[in-house]
Design a protein around this motif. Structure first.
Motif, short mmCIF file in Angstrom:
data_model
loop_
_atom_site.label_atom_id
_atom_site.label_comp_id
_atom_site.label_asym_id
_atom_site.label_seq_id
_atom_site.Cartn_x
_atom_site.Cartn_y
_atom_site.Cartn_z
N ALA A 82 11.28 70.38 -42.93
CA ALA A 82 11.24 69.67 -44.22
C ALA A 82 12.52 69.59 -44.63
O ALA A 82 13.29 70.57 -44.68
CB ALA A 82 10.49 70.60 -45.20
N HIS A 108 9.03 66.18 -42.38
CA HIS A 108 8.80 65.79 -43.67
C HIS A 108 9.98 65.50 -44.54
O HIS A 108 10.92 66.22 -44.51
CB HIS A 108 7.97 67.06 -44.38
CG HIS A 108 6.80 67.31 -43.69
ND1 HIS A 108 5.47 66.72 -44.20
CD2 HIS A 108 6.53 68.14 -42.85
CE1 HIS A 108 4.51 67.12 -43.37
NE2 HIS A 108 5.08 68.05 -42.48
N VAL A 110 11.34 64.59 -47.97
CA VAL A 110 11.17 64.90 -49.19
C VAL A 110 12.12 64.50 -50.36
O VAL A 110 13.37 64.78 -50.30
CB VAL A 110 10.89 66.31 -49.75
CG1 VAL A 110 10.34 66.71 -51.01
CG2 VAL A 110 9.99 67.10 -48.51
N SER A 112 12.83 62.78 -54.24
CA SER A 112 11.99 62.24 -55.61
C SER A 112 12.16 61.12 -56.00
O SER A 112 11.72 60.26 -57.12
CB SER A 112 12.64 63.47 -56.72
OG SER A 112 13.68 63.29 -56.84
N CYS A 117 13.30 56.37 -50.94
CA CYS A 117 11.92 56.52 -50.11
C CYS A 117 11.72 55.16 -49.63
O CYS A 117 11.25 55.09 -48.43
CB CYS A 117 10.68 57.05 -51.03
SG CYS A 117 10.67 58.71 -51.38
N GLU A 132 6.94 62.06 -42.23
CA GLU A 132 6.19 61.90 -43.52
C GLU A 132 6.92 61.77 -44.61
O GLU A 132 7.67 62.73 -44.72
CB GLU A 132 4.84 63.03 -43.45
CG GLU A 132 4.09 62.59 -44.56
CD GLU A 132 2.74 63.50 -44.68
OE1 GLU A 132 1.96 63.58 -45.73
OE2 GLU A 132 2.44 64.18 -43.60
N HIS A 134 7.55 62.06 -48.41
CA HIS A 134 6.88 62.35 -49.65
C HIS A 134 8.02 61.96 -50.95
O HIS A 134 9.00 62.54 -50.83
CB HIS A 134 6.77 64.01 -49.63
CG HIS A 134 5.94 64.53 -48.49
ND1 HIS A 134 4.78 64.74 -48.51
CD2 HIS A 134 6.56 64.71 -47.23
CE1 HIS A 134 4.61 65.29 -47.14
NE2 HIS A 134 5.59 65.15 -46.62
N ASN A 135 7.41 61.23 -51.95
CA ASN A 135 8.02 60.79 -52.94
C ASN A 135 7.68 61.72 -53.90
O ASN A 135 6.72 61.48 -54.83
CB ASN A 135 7.82 59.35 -53.32
CG ASN A 135 8.27 58.84 -54.51
OD1 ASN A 135 8.20 57.77 -55.20
ND2 ASN A 135 9.59 59.64 -55.09
N ALA A 136 8.23 63.05 -53.99
CA ALA A 136 7.72 64.17 -54.68
C ALA A 136 8.83 64.97 -55.02
O ALA A 136 9.97 65.04 -54.31
CB ALA A 136 6.66 64.65 -54.26
N LEU A 141 5.33 70.44 -53.59
CA LEU A 141 4.47 70.24 -52.17
C LEU A 141 3.90 71.53 -51.66
O LEU A 141 4.50 72.62 -52.05
CB LEU A 141 5.28 69.40 -51.34
CG LEU A 141 5.72 68.11 -51.71
CD1 LEU A 141 6.79 67.39 -50.74
CD2 LEU A 141 4.55 67.11 -51.92
N LEU A 143 3.54 72.31 -48.37
CA LEU A 143 3.84 72.08 -46.94
C LEU A 143 4.26 73.38 -46.16
O LEU A 143 4.85 74.35 -46.78
CB LEU A 143 5.05 71.27 -46.93
CG LEU A 143 4.86 69.82 -47.44
CD1 LEU A 143 6.26 69.00 -47.50
CD2 LEU A 143 3.71 68.99 -46.63
#
Length: 221
Positions: A82, A108, A110, A112, A117, A132, A134-136, A141, A143
């Motif tokens: 990640a 991943h 990650v 924001s 993204c 993968e 992740h817009n977060a 999350l 994970l």
């Protein structure tokens, strides 16, 4: 805070170009071509979006590619990663390219910020990467990964908060940090209890790679 520091001090390092990067990592010509394409995409998007310092595009192989790739030497068995605050895809995209042929490999990314993204999706789609996106916020999350990492994401005191959920689920933490790492760790120690192991960066004599273990909150940041 308990700190273990590697005795090696690197005074000077030869800059790494594409050929040297391939020798150091043993990557195939195909992976080198994908990393070259990533460099081109980074330069193209950087013209309209603040991803990396403009001057660092010309030193991409050392400053970005090798700086990221050296993490694989510290966690050679890791297959799931990640990258917190993935932004320009450093180190996450570089890791995904180099791990691409390994069964079960996944990174991943990650991030924001939605516009960053979008950049990561373009890169991932064009290079068919095992990622993968992740817009977060990282701490939101759920994970489970082998390694959690970050570069230029946040000061250590906040980064530990972002990474804590991943560490609780068994991840190992390896963070790319610069010359101010000692002061960052000292500040973090007023809010967190942890052990840290510092390794010298292979790409920058001023840089350090920090492993964090045994993380517990002392007081709220």
């Amino acid at each position: 805070m308990s700190v273990a520091s590697a005795p090696l001090v690197i005074e000077d390092l030869d800059p790494v170009d594409a050929a040297a990067f391939q020798r150091l990592t043993g990557c195939s010509d195909e992976r080198l071509a994908e990393l070259t394409r990533f460099q081109a995409l980074l330069a193209e998007w950087n013209a309209v979006m603040n991803l990396v310092g403009p001057a660092t595009i010309s030193t991409y192989w050392n400053r970005h590619a090798w700086d990221s790739a050296q993490l694989l030497r510290l966690a050679p068995e890791a297959r799931t990663w990640a990258d917190l605050g993935a932004g320009a895809g450093l180190p996450g995209v570089v890791l995904a390219i180099l791990l691409k042929d390994l069964p079960g490999a996944k990174v991943h990314l990650v991030e924001s910020m939605a516009k960053r993204c979008r950049f990561l999706r373009v890169v991932a789609d064009e290079l068919a990467l095992p990622v993968e996106i992740h817009n977060a916020r990282a701490e939101d999350l759920d994970l489970k990964v082998d390694v959690v990492t970050a570069r230029a994401c946040a000061p250590m005191v906040r980064l530990l908060g972002y990474a804590q959920p991943y560490l609780k689920r068994g991840a190992t933490a390896w963070f790319l940090k610069g010359q101010d790492v000692a002061s960052e760790l000292a500040e973090a120690a007023t809010y967190w209890k942890f052990e840290s192991d510092l390794r010298p960066s292979l790409s920058d004599p001023r840089g350090q790679i920090v492993q964090v273990k045994g993380l517990k909150s002392v007081r709220k940041v």
